[in-house]
Design an enzyme around this catalytic site. Structure first.
Site, mmCIF file in Angstrom:
data_model
loop_
_atom_site.group_PDB
_atom_site.id
_atom_site.type_symbol
_atom_site.label_atom_id
_atom_site.label_comp_id
_atom_site.label_asym_id
_atom_site.label_seq_id
_atom_site.Cartn_x
_atom_site.Cartn_y
_atom_site.Cartn_z
ATOM 1 N N ASN A 51 0.800 -1.228 0.000
ATOM 2 C CA ASN A 51 0.000 0.000 0.000
ATOM 3 C C ASN A 51 0.834 1.280 0.000
ATOM 4 O OD1 ASN A 51 0.990 -0.135 2.559
ATOM 5 N ND2 ASN A 51 -0.955 0.202 3.609
ATOM 6 N N ASP A 102 3.381 2.502 1.803
ATOM 7 C CA ASP A 102 3.817 3.266 2.980
ATOM 8 C C ASP A 102 5.251 2.933 3.389
ATOM 9 O OD1 ASP A 102 3.495 0.770 4.053
ATOM 10 O OD2 ASP A 102 1.994 1.340 5.547
ATOM 11 N N ASP A 157 4.026 -15.645 15.790
ATOM 12 C CA ASP A 157 4.994 -15.376 16.844
ATOM 13 C C ASP A 157 4.204 -15.013 18.100
ATOM 14 O OD1 ASP A 157 7.369 -14.511 18.193
ATOM 15 O OD2 ASP A 157 8.240 -13.965 16.247
ATOM 16 N N ASP A 203 8.315 -16.421 21.721
ATOM 17 C CA ASP A 203 9.368 -15.442 22.013
ATOM 18 C C ASP A 203 9.924 -15.630 23.437
ATOM 19 O OD1 ASP A 203 10.623 -12.877 20.993
ATOM 20 O OD2 ASP A 203 9.768 -12.125 22.875
ATOM 21 N N GLU A 212 11.854 -20.012 21.508
ATOM 22 C CA GLU A 212 13.104 -19.237 21.470
ATOM 23 C C GLU A 212 13.735 -19.311 22.853
ATOM 24 O OE1 GLU A 212 15.054 -14.853 20.600
ATOM 25 O OE2 GLU A 212 13.188 -15.024 21.698
ATOM 26 N N HIS A 234 16.131 -12.312 12.498
ATOM 27 C CA HIS A 234 16.029 -10.846 12.515
ATOM 28 C C HIS A 234 16.812 -10.202 13.661
ATOM 29 C CE1 HIS A 234 13.277 -12.398 15.437
ATOM 30 N NE2 HIS A 234 13.088 -11.195 15.924
ATOM 31 N N ASP A 235 17.457 -11.010 14.492
ATOM 32 C CA ASP A 235 18.223 -10.478 15.622
ATOM 33 C C ASP A 235 19.733 -10.632 15.450
ATOM 34 O OD1 ASP A 235 15.890 -9.857 17.066
ATOM 35 O OD2 ASP A 235 15.815 -11.848 17.988
HETATM 36 C C1 NOJ Z 1 13.367 -11.878 20.857
HETATM 37 C C2 NOJ Z 1 12.979 -11.277 19.540
HETATM 38 O O1 NOJ Z 1 13.443 -12.114 18.514
HETATM 39 C C3 NOJ Z 1 13.573 -9.894 19.499
HETATM 40 O O2 NOJ Z 1 13.471 -9.312 18.229
HETATM 41 C C4 NOJ Z 1 12.880 -9.068 20.546
HETATM 42 O O3 NOJ Z 1 13.470 -7.798 20.623
HETATM 43 C C5 NOJ Z 1 12.958 -9.731 21.926
HETATM 44 N N1 NOJ Z 1 12.706 -11.138 21.875
HETATM 45 C C6 NOJ Z 1 11.949 -9.137 22.862
HETATM 46 O O4 NOJ Z 1 10.656 -9.558 22.505
#
Ligand code: NOJ
Length: 539
Positions: free
Chosen positions: A29, A31, A104, A210, A273, A335-336
């Site tokens: 869209n 943005d 998630d 998470d 996780e 992504h971390d």
């Molecule tokens: C793990 C997630 O993968 C991360 O991106 C997030 O900042 C922390 N948990 C807190 O939720």
């Protein structure tokens, strides 16, 4: 016979998970931020890769202080991403392709804008006060107000935030905008299980959970022991060992409840996780009578140096730690974490792809790694990651792994969006993009597709036994076997040619090389990974 062997395994054992970071997959869209309709539009890409399931990072209403990991409504869809109708359409489209969809689930903390927290902080006697973790201050020697203990937020600073209005501190393991939920409160627990029910009823196939090992804290909230090796150049989180703020026995009972609920819906999967050493990590499988998560994420390949002896050791240690009922899993990016190609270079990232997709256990791929996206410079004024903003200069920035998918080289913003994207694209997007790699049989994308196709064809790769043959300075060689099928995987982590098969191993045809071209008989070229057929043991 071979494929029946693989079919005897549930989908989450024989399959492959693909992680989508929704903000950066496809904008529909204009943005500059990805959304659910965009994901639906790009399902063709996911399907053609040959994966089995998609895990979506959080898509729930959120003020985005931590880009969705601060949830303000567990049962809705963030308007930036679309609506519940968009979600239902996406889920149906995913299922129509024979794929699974995992969400998630963020149980450790909500957003400070969640109505539960707004109520909780409204007064000390509010009915939801105890849904979060509130404590009186400690009064210091000079009468000063101090936090209740020495716990440190994972993003730096005290894990306690002072609330002037009610004169207490609340706990937050991450940002102050992410207050920790109190899982010792039975009503909160019920409400959070209802959240799982809500999505399971809608048809989702499971959850990535998470920071699961954080959800319960030690009774009485005692101080964490200090880490004597910590220096100010390190992540502030590591000043203490998180033994009292994480990994508590009570968390296992809660995880068993999650599992019972998931099992009551049939073929669903829970991926936890959990950052813990192997002996603690494998406890999260539970037992056959009281199972917990199906897959406690194994981050060993992300957390360790890339060299053959280290890889051999961590594979063997992990395999040895697994209980007989525990199915392994592997991941090289998310992504971390820094991108795999940024960490070890593109040539070795090809070898890493082969490793990930030929180890025993369920692999999770991270969007963009199939293109070999490497380092993406983020100008200081473009930094988005709250952890980087709180602790600049420590190299903890997560933005470079979160940049938008480059779809085409001939469209503005790589076809990701018609507007400038929320994070910059990879600088080489004009040449490194999906459309370009689709035309190039030597591309990283072509390699991922070939590896995934072979894994699907060969049960030995998907579910077979693992046997280490050799680990020397730059070489890792192992077998995967299932019934009569015997395959050899040989990886060259160095820059010199190496012979790949010990004398006694009789190798047959090469099935796949990370380099393509014509492999040299008996030789691993520099940076080459090979999958070969082995002659039957008895022949
Ligand atoms: C793990 C997630 O993968 C991360 O991106 C997030 O900042 C922390 N948990 C807190 O939720």
């Amino acid at each position: 016979m071979a494929s029946t062997l693989a079919m005897g395994h549930p989908w989450w054992e024989r399959g492959v998970v693909y992680q989508i970071y929704p903000r950066s997959f496809q904008d529909s869209n204009g943005d500059g931020v990805g959304d659910l309709a965009g994901i639906e539009r790009r399902l063709e890409h996911v399907g053609s890769l040959g994966v089995d399931a998609i895990w979506l990072s959080p898509i729930f209403p959120s003020p985005m202080a931590d880009f969705g990991y601060d949830v303000a409504d567990y049962c809705g869809i963030e308007p930036l991403f679309g609506s519940l109708d968009d979600f239902d359409r996406l889920l149906a489209a995913v299922h129509a392709r024979g794929l699974k969809l995992l969400l998630d689930y963020v149980p450790n903390h909500s957003s400070d804008r969640h109505p539960w927290f707004i109520e909780s902080r409204s007064s000390r006697d509010n009915l939801k006060r105890d849904w979060y973790i509130w404590r009186d201050p400690v009064i210091g020697p000079d009468g000063e107000r101090l936090p209740p203990n020495n716990w440190i937020s994972d993003f730096g600073g005290s894990a306690w935030e002072w609330d002037e209005a009610t004169g207490q501190y609340y706990l937050h393991a991450f940002l102050a905008q992410q207050p920790d939920l109190n899982w010792r409160n039975p009503e909160l627990r019920r409400a959070m299980l209802d959240v799982l029910r809500f999505w399971l009823d809608r048809g989702v196939d499971g959850f990535r959970i998470d920071v699961l090992w954080h959800i319960v804290k030690a009774e009485g909230l005692p101080d964490n022991p200090l880490n004597p090796l910590w220096t100010p150049r390190d992540n502030e989180r590591d000043r203490v060992f998180q033994v009292n703020s994480t990994d508590q026995p009570e968390a296992h009972a809660i995880t068993r409840e999650f599992r019972q609920l998931a099992d009551s819906y049939g073929d669903r999967v829970l991926i936890g996780e959990i950052f813990l050493p192997n002996e603690r990590l494998v406890a999260w499988y539970g037992t056959p009578d009281a199972p917990e998560v199906h897959l406690p994420f194994n981050f060993a390949l992300i957390e360790n140096p890339w060299d053959a002896p280290t890889l051999a050791r961590l594979i063997l240690d992990y395999e040895a730690a697994l209980p007989p009922w525990g199915w392994p899993n592997w991941v090289i990016g998310n992504h971390d974490s820094p991108r795999i190609a940024a960490r070890i270079g593109e040539a070795q990232a090809r070898v890493a792809a082969m490793l990930l997709l030929t180890l025993r256990g369920t692999p999770t791929l991270y969007q963009g790694d199939e293109l070999g996206i490497a380092e993406v410079p983020i100008p200081p004024d473009a930094v988005q990651d709250p952890r980087e903003l709180r602790q600049p200069g420590l190299g903890l920035g997560r933005d470079p792994a979160r940049t938008p998918m480059p779809w085409r080289g001939d469209e503005a913003h790589a076809g990701f969006s018609t507007a400038p994207p929320w994070l910059p694209l990879n600088p080489d997007w004009r040449t490194r993009n999906v459309a370009g790699q689709e035309r190039d049989p030597g591309s990283m994308l072509a390699l991922y597709r070939a590896l995934l196709a072979l894994r699907r064809e060969r049960p030995a790769l998907a579910v077979g036994a693992f046997g280490l043959i050799e680990a020397s300075e730059h070489k890792l060689v192992y077998t995967r076997t299932s019934g009569d099928e015997r395959l050899l995987v040989a990886l060259n982590l160095g820059q010199a040619p190496l012979p790949y098969a010990p004398e006694s191993t009789r190798t047959g045809p090469v099935l796949l090389s990370t380099l393509g071209g014509t492999p040299e008989p008996g030789i691993l070229r520099p940076d080459e990974g090979l999958i070969l057929e082995l002659e039957p043991a008895s022949a």
